[in-house]
Design a protein around this motif. Structure first.
Motif, PDB file in Angstrom:
ATOM      1  N   PHE A  15       0.840  -1.182   0.000  1.00  0.00           N
ATOM      2  CA  PHE A  15       0.000   0.000   0.000  1.00  0.00           C
ATOM      3  C   PHE A  15       0.878   1.235   0.000  1.00  0.00           C
ATOM      4  O   PHE A  15       1.991   1.203   0.524  1.00  0.00           O
ATOM      5  N   ILE A  16       0.359   2.308  -0.576  1.00  0.00           N
ATOM      6  CA  ILE A  16       1.101   3.562  -0.601  1.00  0.00           C
ATOM      7  C   ILE A  16       0.124   4.725  -0.451  1.00  0.00           C
ATOM      8  O   ILE A  16      -1.052   4.615  -0.822  1.00  0.00           O
ATOM      9  N   PHE A  17       0.621   5.799   0.116  1.00  0.00           N
ATOM     10  CA  PHE A  17      -0.106   7.075   0.197  1.00  0.00           C
ATOM     11  C   PHE A  17       0.903   8.167  -0.087  1.00  0.00           C
ATOM     12  O   PHE A  17       2.028   8.111   0.389  1.00  0.00           O
ATOM     13  N   TRP A  18       0.508   9.167  -0.871  1.00  0.00           N
ATOM     14  CA  TRP A  18       1.308  10.389  -0.960  1.00  0.00           C
ATOM     15  C   TRP A  18       0.361  11.581  -0.902  1.00  0.00           C
ATOM     16  O   TRP A  18      -0.725  11.575  -1.442  1.00  0.00           O
ATOM     17  N   GLY A  19       0.807  12.561  -0.150  1.00  0.00           N
ATOM     18  CA  GLY A  19       0.010  13.765   0.063  1.00  0.00           C
ATOM     19  C   GLY A  19       0.407  14.391   1.392  1.00  0.00           C
ATOM     20  O   GLY A  19       1.386  13.984   2.015  1.00  0.00           O
ATOM     21  N   ARG A  20      -0.370  15.371   1.811  1.00  0.00           N
ATOM     22  CA  ARG A  20      -0.083  16.022   3.091  1.00  0.00           C
ATOM     23  C   ARG A  20      -0.352  15.057   4.243  1.00  0.00           C
ATOM     24  O   ARG A  20      -1.365  14.380   4.256  1.00  0.00           O
ATOM     25  N   ILE A  21       0.565  15.003   5.173  1.00  0.00           N
ATOM     26  CA  ILE A  21       0.368  14.182   6.364  1.00  0.00           C
ATOM     27  C   ILE A  21      -0.343  15.076   7.379  1.00  0.00           C
ATOM     28  O   ILE A  21       0.277  15.737   8.199  1.00  0.00           O
ATOM     29  N   ASN A  43       3.372 -10.325   4.520  1.00  0.00           N
ATOM     30  CA  ASN A  43       4.461  -9.639   3.819  1.00  0.00           C
ATOM     31  C   ASN A  43       4.037  -8.303   3.218  1.00  0.00           C
ATOM     32  O   ASN A  43       4.701  -7.771   2.341  1.00  0.00           O
ATOM     33  N   SER A  44       2.940  -7.725   3.708  1.00  0.00           N
ATOM     34  CA  SER A  44       2.480  -6.441   3.185  1.00  0.00           C
ATOM     35  C   SER A  44       3.253  -5.280   3.811  1.00  0.00           C
ATOM     36  O   SER A  44       3.761  -5.385   4.923  1.00  0.00           O
ATOM     37  N   LYS A  45       3.326  -4.184   3.064  1.00  0.00           N
ATOM     38  CA  LYS A  45       4.021  -2.970   3.496  1.00  0.00           C
ATOM     39  C   LYS A  45       3.127  -1.773   3.185  1.00  0.00           C
ATOM     40  O   LYS A  45       2.271  -1.832   2.310  1.00  0.00           O
ATOM     41  N   PHE A  46       3.374  -0.667   3.891  1.00  0.00           N
ATOM     42  CA  PHE A  46       2.630   0.577   3.672  1.00  0.00           C
ATOM     43  C   PHE A  46       3.637   1.718   3.674  1.00  0.00           C
ATOM     44  O   PHE A  46       4.322   1.946   4.664  1.00  0.00           O
ATOM     45  N   THR A  47       3.737   2.418   2.546  1.00  0.00           N
ATOM     46  CA  THR A  47       4.638   3.559   2.399  1.00  0.00           C
ATOM     47  C   THR A  47       3.805   4.834   2.448  1.00  0.00           C
ATOM     48  O   THR A  47       2.838   4.975   1.701  1.00  0.00           O
ATOM     49  N   ILE A  48       4.198   5.758   3.322  1.00  0.00           N
ATOM     50  CA  ILE A  48       3.492   7.030   3.497  1.00  0.00           C
ATOM     51  C   ILE A  48       4.467   8.153   3.150  1.00  0.00           C
ATOM     52  O   ILE A  48       5.502   8.300   3.800  1.00  0.00           O
ATOM     53  N   ILE A  49       4.119   8.920   2.108  1.00  0.00           N
ATOM     54  CA  ILE A  49       5.009   9.959   1.587  1.00  0.00           C
ATOM     55  C   ILE A  49       4.333  11.320   1.694  1.00  0.00           C
ATOM     56  O   ILE A  49       3.187  11.467   1.269  1.00  0.00           O
ATOM     57  N   GLY A  50       5.057  12.297   2.236  1.00  0.00           N
ATOM     58  CA  GLY A  50       4.521  13.643   2.219  1.00  0.00           C
ATOM     59  C   GLY A  50       5.045  14.529   3.320  1.00  0.00           C
ATOM     60  O   GLY A  50       5.746  14.072   4.228  1.00  0.00           O
ATOM     61  N   PRO A  51       4.689  15.807   3.245  1.00  0.00           N
ATOM     62  CA  PRO A  51       5.133  16.761   4.257  1.00  0.00           C
ATOM     63  C   PRO A  51       4.317  16.606   5.548  1.00  0.00           C
ATOM     64  O   PRO A  51       3.117  16.363   5.501  1.00  0.00           O
ATOM     65  N   ASP A  52       4.987  16.758   6.662  1.00  0.00           N
ATOM     66  CA  ASP A  52       4.316  16.701   7.960  1.00  0.00           C
ATOM     67  C   ASP A  52       3.536  17.998   8.172  1.00  0.00           C
ATOM     68  O   ASP A  52       4.100  19.074   8.206  1.00  0.00           O
ATOM     69  N   CYS A  90       3.679  -1.569  -5.460  1.00  0.00           N
ATOM     70  CA  CYS A  90       2.435  -1.493  -4.690  1.00  0.00           C
ATOM     71  C   CYS A  90       1.255  -1.862  -5.593  1.00  0.00           C
ATOM     72  O   CYS A  90       1.331  -1.743  -6.809  1.00  0.00           O
ATOM     73  N   SER A  91       0.181  -2.271  -4.967  1.00  0.00           N
ATOM     74  CA  SER A  91      -1.058  -2.542  -5.697  1.00  0.00           C
ATOM     75  C   SER A  91      -2.188  -1.611  -5.284  1.00  0.00           C
ATOM     76  O   SER A  91      -3.163  -1.474  -6.008  1.00  0.00           O
ATOM     77  N   PHE A  92      -2.048  -0.999  -4.106  1.00  0.00           N
ATOM     78  CA  PHE A  92      -3.135  -0.194  -3.553  1.00  0.00           C
ATOM     79  C   PHE A  92      -2.659   1.194  -3.134  1.00  0.00           C
ATOM     80  O   PHE A  92      -1.574   1.341  -2.595  1.00  0.00           O
ATOM     81  N   PHE A  93      -3.530   2.177  -3.358  1.00  0.00           N
ATOM     82  CA  PHE A  93      -3.337   3.527  -2.841  1.00  0.00           C
ATOM     83  C   PHE A  93      -4.361   3.700  -1.728  1.00  0.00           C
ATOM     84  O   PHE A  93      -5.560   3.534  -1.949  1.00  0.00           O
TER      85      PHE A  93
END
Length: 187
Positions: A15-21, A43-52, A90-93
């Motif tokens: 899973f992934i997310f990008w945007g404002r935290i 074995n799943s992972k979650f990546t969170i990308i963005g400004p705090d 990733c497969s999911f947002f």
């Protein structure tokens, strides 16, 4: 701008997310949903990308409390090329916003071939269709079961990825639309 599809042909339970935290993105709820899923998909992972925007410390604390620090990665803002690299596996947002406008990152994720897991707020309800090109969050348990079931059905997963891509395939970009409007005013 248009993005070209960018997914790994092998299914990745990531899973992934990008945007404002920020609070309104409800990333804490997304982490709790991910935790429920990761109990079933180890074995799943979650990546969170963005400004705090005031939430990062709280989210790191929740991640540690749920013993997910090896499964969740927080990354400061990066450009779209680097986001595409991260999204490839990733497969999911995953974005469970309280409210949204257009939700640009959801639109971008669909172009890349990710399946959005979203709330149907703002404009999202006009382009995300449950079990067609996205998963609309209803509640934790139902959404968890829907995702786990989808992960076991590779044919449906592939179909939803393709439907996400097709949703934006023929759409004109904002930039091109603006340029066409300017040209029509000049001519």
């Amino acid at each position: 701008y248009k993005l070209t599809p960018n997914f790994n042909s092998e299914f990745q339970p990531n899973f992934i997310f990008w945007g404002r935290i920020s609070y309104e993105k409800r990333i804490a709820m997304a982490i709790k949903l991910f935790e429920k899923i990761s109990r079933n998909i180890e074995n799943s992972k979650f990546t969170i990308i963005g400004p705090d925007c005031g939430e990062l410390n709280k989210l790191v604390k929740i991640t540690n409390q749920l013993s997910l620090n090896k499964k969740i990665e927080f990354i400061p803002p990066i450009d779209i090329k680097r986001i595409k690299k991260k999204a490839k596996n990733c497969s999911f947002f995953l974005q469970l916003s309280k409210f949204e406008g257009l939700a640009m990152s959801v639109l971008e994720s669909m172009q890349l071939g990710l399946i959005p897991i979203v709330t149907d707020v703002g404009e999202i309800k006009n382009y995300c269709v449950h079990n067609h090109n996205s998963i609309i969050f209803k509640d934790m348990e139902l959404t968890k079961e829907t995702i786990i079931k989808l992960m076991k059905n590779k044919k449906k997963l592939k179909s939803m990825q393709n439907n996400a891509i097709k949703c934006w395939d023929k759409k004109i970009t904002y930039r091109d639309d603006l340029m066409n409007s300017i040209e029509s005013l000049i001519n």
